[in-house]
Design an enzyme around this catalytic site. Sequence first.
Site, PDB file in Angstrom:
ATOM      1  N   LEU A  97      32.276 -74.130 -57.978  1.00 19.09           N
ATOM      2  CA  LEU A  97      32.560 -73.137 -56.934  1.00 19.09           C
ATOM      3  C   LEU A  97      32.511 -73.754 -55.539  1.00 19.09           C
ATOM      4  O   LEU A  97      32.886 -73.107 -54.555  1.00 19.09           O
ATOM      5  CB  LEU A  97      31.493 -72.033 -56.985  1.00 19.09           C
ATOM      6  N   GLU A 142      45.353 -68.257 -52.642  1.00 20.67           N
ATOM      7  CA  GLU A 142      46.126 -68.849 -51.534  1.00 20.67           C
ATOM      8  C   GLU A 142      47.093 -69.908 -52.008  1.00 20.67           C
ATOM      9  O   GLU A 142      47.993 -70.299 -51.261  1.00 20.67           O
ATOM     10  CB  GLU A 142      45.184 -69.436 -50.474  1.00 20.67           C
ATOM     11  N   ARG A 183      46.727 -74.114 -41.361  1.00 22.91           N
ATOM     12  CA  ARG A 183      46.164 -73.071 -42.228  1.00 22.91           C
ATOM     13  C   ARG A 183      46.302 -73.460 -43.713  1.00 22.91           C
ATOM     14  O   ARG A 183      45.459 -73.155 -44.532  1.00 22.91           O
ATOM     15  CB  ARG A 183      46.895 -71.751 -41.973  1.00 22.91           C
ATOM     16  N   TYR A 186      43.963 -75.897 -46.839  1.00 25.66           N
ATOM     17  CA  TYR A 186      43.095 -75.435 -47.939  1.00 25.66           C
ATOM     18  C   TYR A 186      43.921 -75.168 -49.200  1.00 25.66           C
ATOM     19  O   TYR A 186      43.635 -75.683 -50.281  1.00 25.66           O
ATOM     20  CB  TYR A 186      42.392 -74.171 -47.458  1.00 25.66           C
ATOM     21  N   LYS A 190      43.773 -77.181 -52.744  1.00 29.98           N
ATOM     22  CA  LYS A 190      43.459 -76.446 -53.985  1.00 29.98           C
ATOM     23  C   LYS A 190      44.599 -76.619 -54.991  1.00 29.98           C
ATOM     24  O   LYS A 190      44.373 -76.746 -56.180  1.00 29.98           O
ATOM     25  CB  LYS A 190      43.270 -74.953 -53.698  1.00 29.98           C
TER      26      LYS A 190
END
EC number: 4.1.1.35
Length: 390
Positions: A97, A142, A183, A186, A190
């Site tokens: 996590l 996202e 932005r 991330y 991922k």
Amino acid sequence: MAQRLDLDGKPIKAITICMIGAGGFIGSHLCEKILHETPHKILALDVYNDKIKHLLEPDSASGTAPFPDRIQFHRLNIKHDSRLEGLIKMSDLTINLAAICTPADYNTRPLDTIYSNFIDALPVVKYCSENGKRLIHFSTCEVYGKTIGSFLPKDSPLRQDPSYYVLKEDTSPCIFGSIEKQRWSYACAKQLIERLIYAEGAENGLEFTIVRPFNWIGPRMDFIPGIDGPSEGVPRVLACFSNALLRREPLKLVDGGQSQRTFIYIKDAIEAVLLMIENPARANGHIFNVGNPNNEVTVRQLAEMMTEVYAKVTGESALEKPTIDVSSKEFYGEGYDDSDKRIPDMTIINKQLGWNPKTSLWDLLESTLTYQHRTYAEAIKKVLAKPTSS
Ligand SMILES: NC(=O)c1ccc[n+]([C@@H]2O[C@H](COP(=O)([O-])OP(=O)(O)OC[C@H]3O[C@@H](n4cnc5c(N)ncnc54)[C@H](O)[C@@H]3O)[C@@H](O)[C@H]2O)c1
Ligand SMILES: O=c1ccn([C@@H]2O[C@H](COP(=O)(O)OP(=O)(O)O[C@H]3OC[C@@H](O)[C@H](O)[C@H]3O)[C@@H](O)[C@H]2O)c(=O)[nH]1
């Protein structure tokens, strides 16, 4: 405890779980659930443990820790700690996590964001793969970025067609903005770790499950600036709006609050994760959206609903002007961009795990804002009563 059965009716064996990032919002709820409802053991790894202290420390009444043999906290930073591999080896399953996952950091600390979400996760994947250990990795919704529909003309009727906006694990593309729009640092990090995990599965037989959470919210999410986090810090929207309500300040709507989100109650979402933990044969090799497609609102509607719920649970009147508009540049700085709409397709998780979310947005806000008020109202009052130095 009665023998627990998996979804195929087979007895579930007690396992040891190495939970990295166990001290965070999702980790704290997952630890609670596992300790209260299963026989599994947890090796909890994190830099902080404030959100799981109640599970670790002796309670004042009995003088004993609530789960002395079932949870062990290891304070470590996975960036540089040689204990990591040993702890993964001692466990049957690793759940990762750990991440920087607050949008205010993506464009202002892009290097830390990319390192945290990609580079720091690499050894975890490698140790699991090399040691034949199962991995549940937390990615994000996202990775879908923007919807295809957002590129259609504003008045196009196709914008109403779900095939242009519903996000599906196995068919939707990942659509990010240009590199200057940091932005997406991330989401991109991922995405790459998802691809690496998927490749480890394909080439080296890693047993993995990837979770894509869609705005899980509830108690213990992030921090209230100046109370249990930095005064200048910007948490995710639930904590931003809670903070404003507690301080009786208007809620700030970024770029008009037109972006849409689906919010899911943390307790519903944790049920899905427990099903993944206890049904490896059904969860391995899959990527799962975990969200509540029925709880869609614009951010403006969220602000209005939170204002109404907060007034109901506290008995305080709402402000005359409950919201104000701010530009994203002012609020987040240069390089911010946004996902326009996020509706998860639930077909895969439904088929594999038979899971469905239950709690409506109103109900989850009622319990969450009751918690926020009970936890923070006194502390805020004290801070507000202090004279400010000029
Ligand atoms: N909450 C959501 O709605 C949501 C949505 C999408 C994705 N996720 C993903 O789920 C995961 C957990 O999210 P969360 O909401 O609980 O966030 P969180 O920030 O509350 O929890 C993350 C935890 O990881 C720990 N951590 C970070 N870097 C670490 C390191 N180097 N070593 C040890 N510990 C470290 C932090 O201290 C924190 O306790 C993240 O990977 C996040 O990207 C969450
Ligand atoms: O005070 C605020 C805070 C946020 N917002 C807006 O509210 C929306 C939601 O913002 P959040 O801070 O909750 O974050 P986002 O939903 O954009 O991203 C989150 O999605 C999934 C996870 O991976 C991460 O936890 C995070 O990236 C955005 O449109 C944001 O601009 C406001 O209008 N006002």
